[in-house]
Design a protein around this motif. Structure first.
Motif, mmCIF file in Angstrom:
data_model
loop_
_atom_site.group_PDB
_atom_site.id
_atom_site.type_symbol
_atom_site.label_atom_id
_atom_site.label_comp_id
_atom_site.label_asym_id
_atom_site.label_seq_id
_atom_site.Cartn_x
_atom_site.Cartn_y
_atom_site.Cartn_z
ATOM 1 N N PRO A 9 0.815 -1.228 0.000
ATOM 2 C CA PRO A 9 0.000 0.000 0.000
ATOM 3 C C PRO A 9 0.845 1.274 0.000
ATOM 4 C CG PRO A 9 -0.880 -1.580 1.567
ATOM 5 C CD PRO A 9 0.433 -2.125 1.109
ATOM 6 N N MET A 10 1.957 1.260 0.754
ATOM 7 C CA MET A 10 2.843 2.415 0.768
ATOM 8 C C MET A 10 3.480 2.620 -0.600
ATOM 9 S SD MET A 10 6.279 3.149 3.037
ATOM 10 C CE MET A 10 5.490 2.788 4.598
ATOM 11 N N VAL A 13 1.300 4.323 -3.164
ATOM 12 C CA VAL A 13 1.236 5.776 -2.973
ATOM 13 C C VAL A 13 2.541 6.458 -3.357
ATOM 14 C CG1 VAL A 13 0.909 7.614 -1.263
ATOM 15 C CG2 VAL A 13 -0.484 5.527 -1.145
ATOM 16 N N TRP A 76 -0.960 2.669 6.701
ATOM 17 C CA TRP A 76 -1.656 2.219 5.496
ATOM 18 C C TRP A 76 -2.225 0.838 5.771
ATOM 19 C CZ3 TRP A 76 2.913 4.820 5.571
ATOM 20 C CH2 TRP A 76 2.980 6.017 4.840
ATOM 21 N N LYS A 77 -3.481 0.634 5.386
ATOM 22 C CA LYS A 77 -4.116 -0.674 5.543
ATOM 23 C C LYS A 77 -5.160 -0.837 4.449
ATOM 24 C CE LYS A 77 -6.315 -3.763 8.873
ATOM 25 N NZ LYS A 77 -6.823 -3.919 10.258
ATOM 26 N N SER A 82 -11.023 -0.586 -0.351
ATOM 27 C CA SER A 82 -9.920 0.309 -0.711
ATOM 28 C C SER A 82 -9.060 -0.287 -1.832
ATOM 29 C CB SER A 82 -9.058 0.606 0.517
ATOM 30 O OG SER A 82 -8.649 -0.572 1.162
ATOM 31 N N SER A 86 -8.737 1.440 -5.528
ATOM 32 C CA SER A 86 -7.384 1.796 -5.961
ATOM 33 C C SER A 86 -7.164 1.369 -7.405
ATOM 34 C CB SER A 86 -6.348 1.135 -5.051
ATOM 35 O OG SER A 86 -6.438 1.627 -3.732
ATOM 36 N N GLY A 126 -3.570 7.654 -1.909
ATOM 37 C CA GLY A 126 -3.281 7.690 -0.480
ATOM 38 C C GLY A 126 -4.528 7.781 0.371
ATOM 39 N N VAL A 129 -6.050 4.058 0.498
ATOM 40 C CA VAL A 129 -5.298 3.000 1.188
ATOM 41 C C VAL A 129 -4.850 3.431 2.583
ATOM 42 C CG1 VAL A 129 -4.517 2.033 -1.002
ATOM 43 C CG2 VAL A 129 -3.056 3.677 0.192
ATOM 44 N N ALA A 130 -5.340 4.560 3.071
ATOM 45 C CA ALA A 130 -4.970 5.032 4.408
ATOM 46 C C ALA A 130 -5.458 4.045 5.467
ATOM 47 C CB ALA A 130 -5.561 6.413 4.659
ATOM 48 N N THR A 135 -4.061 9.731 8.546
ATOM 49 C CA THR A 135 -3.361 9.500 7.286
ATOM 50 C C THR A 135 -4.258 9.844 6.109
ATOM 51 O OG1 THR A 135 -2.126 7.696 8.349
ATOM 52 C CG2 THR A 135 -2.060 7.789 5.943
#
Length: 359
Positions: A9-10, A13, A76-77, A82, A86, A126, A129-130, A135
């Protein structure tokens, strides 16, 4: 391997955010290299989003964070909702980027446009997926300022005026949303995606106050009546690829924020005595959705500018989405079909509205 996948997820972004810098520097070697960099970053982001979705479908838990960042940490989760959105965002953005190469060929400040567009992609992803509300808020505001550059791209009087209206309303909405985040942090001690309705009642804070703040914060991006003022002004002056992205995708971040509050923060099991609050919230959104869909359609009919008609259409379509979302919250466990219909139309609108703007 599992630990590596948890950081996906990070990566979804950071790849476009860092890639926007690569696009900027690639332009120094010519338009061809800039196009290659833009296409590479957008396609790689789409591939990562698809990979992320596949892993979630297989039952993997994707969660990571930077605990020391900004004093409260960034998290991020990714869950099914989500991960799915995305993919939608990355796919539509990729198609709009391909279209923009020819559309922007005779425009000024092309490097700024493509670099900022890729950065906006990262900040928009972002939001989805926060892993917690703080976040989400951070990327929500990054998206606001990045999208401002897309609105004012032409740099003439009309675009600057529309951009200012958009920016002022978005910043005001962001500050209101930040106040709601402070309240949740105070009553629950965190901003993770967990129910905080009982904690609000225990601390003597009205959930209606928090909901009003949330409507003010996310309602601007979602284009709710009467917070829609910026939308029909911004779309006609922005380049077509930017209008497609703003109208089809960015307003979905507002709907996503409402989803997290209606179905997580302000939600409880049906057996709980506080379920009456959730039903009331859902009933309110049924009316908000109905008024928005009707008023947006009427204002679209009364306009003769194609881009304004499409902008008002987006407002009306958001009404449909929020109507279904409110119905699902009102019905509780019996409202699954309403929520599913709401998300189905959100995906449907993301594709057909972006394509209409590009046409």
């Amino acid at each position: 391997m599992v630990n590596y996948m948890s950081y996906l997820p990070m990566m979804v972004v950071l790849v476009p955010i860092i890639g926007s810098i690569a696009v900027y520097y690639a332009a120094r070697y010519g338009e061809r290299y800039r196009s290659i960099a833009t296409g590479t970053v957008s396609s790689l982001t789409l591939a990562l989003a698809v990979w992320q979705f596949v892993l979630v479908q297989q039952g993997h838990t994707l969660a990571c964070g930077v605990e020391e960042c900004l004093g409260v940490g960034l998290r991020w989760k990714v869950d099914f909702v989500s991960a799915f959105f995305s993919v939608v965002v990355a796919a539509v953005w990729f198609l709009a980027t391909v279209f923009a190469r020819e559309y922007m060929a005779h425009e000024h400040s092309q490097t700024r446009f493509f670099s900022d567009s890729i950065f906006t992609l990262g900040s928009t992803l972002g939001v989805f997926v926060a892993g917690d509300l703080f976040t989400l808020f951070l990327f929500f505001e990054l998206m606001t300022f990045a999208a401002y550059m897309l609105v004012i791209h032409e740099q003439d009087r009309d675009s600057m005026s529309a951009g200012n209206v958009y920016l002022y309303m978005s910043v005001a909405g962001g500050l209101i949303l930040l106040a709601a985040i402070f309240i949740l942090q105070y009553v629950a001690g965190h901003t993770r995606f967990e129910s905080a309705l009982q904690a609000l009642i225990t601390h003597g804070i009205s959930p209606w106050l928090v909901l009003a703040m949330v409507i003010g914060g996310f309602g601007v991006k979602a284009g709710l009546i009467p917070l829609h003022i910026w939308l029909p002004r911004a779309h006609p002056v922005a380049p077509a690829p930017a209008s497609a992205l703003l109208s089809a995708l960015m307003i979905k971040t507002g709907a996503y924020g409402f989803f997290r509050f209606l179905y997580v923060f302000l939600s409880v099991p049906e057996s709980d005595t506080l379920f009456a609050y959730q039903q009331s919230f859902g009933y309110l959104f049924i009316w908000i959705g109905a008024i928005t869909m009707f008023a947006g359609a009427i204002m679209g009919i009364l306009n003769n500018s194609m881009k304004k008609i499409l902008a008002y259409s987006s407002i009306s379509q958001m009404g449909y989405i929020l109507f279904g979302m409110g119905t699902g919250a009102f019905l509780g466990s019996r409202g699954a079909a309403a929520l599913a219909g709401s998300w189905l139309h959100a995906v449907n609108h993301a594709f057909f509205k972006s394509f209409l703007f590009l046409l």
